[in-house]
Enzyme design. Sequence first.
Site, PDB file in Angstrom:
ATOM      1  CG  HIS A  22      32.982  13.418 -32.356  1.00 31.64           C
ATOM      2  ND1 HIS A  22      32.207  13.701 -33.465  1.00 31.64           N
ATOM      3  CD2 HIS A  22      33.147  14.588 -31.704  1.00 31.64           C
ATOM      4  CE1 HIS A  22      31.912  14.992 -33.466  1.00 31.64           C
ATOM      5  NE2 HIS A  22      32.480  15.556 -32.405  1.00 31.64           N
ATOM      6  CE  LYS A  46      26.086  24.003 -32.052  1.00 29.41           C
ATOM      7  NZ  LYS A  46      27.244  23.120 -32.077  1.00 29.41           N
ATOM      8  NE  ARG A  95      38.187  20.708 -33.791  1.00 33.55           N
ATOM      9  CZ  ARG A  95      37.051  21.124 -34.273  1.00 33.55           C
ATOM     10  NH1 ARG A  95      36.474  20.481 -35.247  1.00 33.55           N
ATOM     11  NH2 ARG A  95      36.468  22.193 -33.799  1.00 33.55           N
ATOM     12  CB  SER A 133      30.068  17.531 -36.807  1.00 32.38           C
ATOM     13  OG  SER A 133      30.426  16.521 -35.901  1.00 32.38           O
TER      14      SER A 133
END
Length: 173
Positions: A22, A46, A95, A133
Amino acid sequence: MIEHKPRVAVYPGTFDPVTMGHQDIIQRAARQFDLLIVAVLNNISKNPLFSLEERMELLRTVTRDIPNVEVDSFRDLTANYVRQKGAQVIVRGIRSVTDFEYELQLASTNHKLNPDAETIFMMTNPAYSYLSSSMVKEIAHFDGKVVDLVSPEVEDALRAKVSANRGGSTMKS
């Protein structure tokens, strides 16, 4: 005379916690815009490890030396938030090919909801292409080393959070 409208971008995410990946995107995106708003999504679906306030504080800490970065939070559609902030661009990190498929769908939806905002994709530095994360939290939970995955400040916060959740044991760096 043509008036220069500031180039404003929003980098939205959960950032639970903010990783070196990040931070790499933030640093690179900040060089491209007059203002980069790192917007922490308060996602009700979440169950984050860190509170919204903790995530924002960690982001402020790791971006303190980047003068054109602002940390904010939102609980709305990204397209609406971007419009409210007067931003022209949504920044997203990619990614892998798997990320691209998801991000393309998200970008198309955001464009439908806010045609004035463009989404730009920034390829993650290959050194962080495996990093998420969720992975960082799992490694920390099992006392793995996170020293190269997050900044020292985030590592300390992770250590404290994991220790508190366990009732006092510590993780290794």
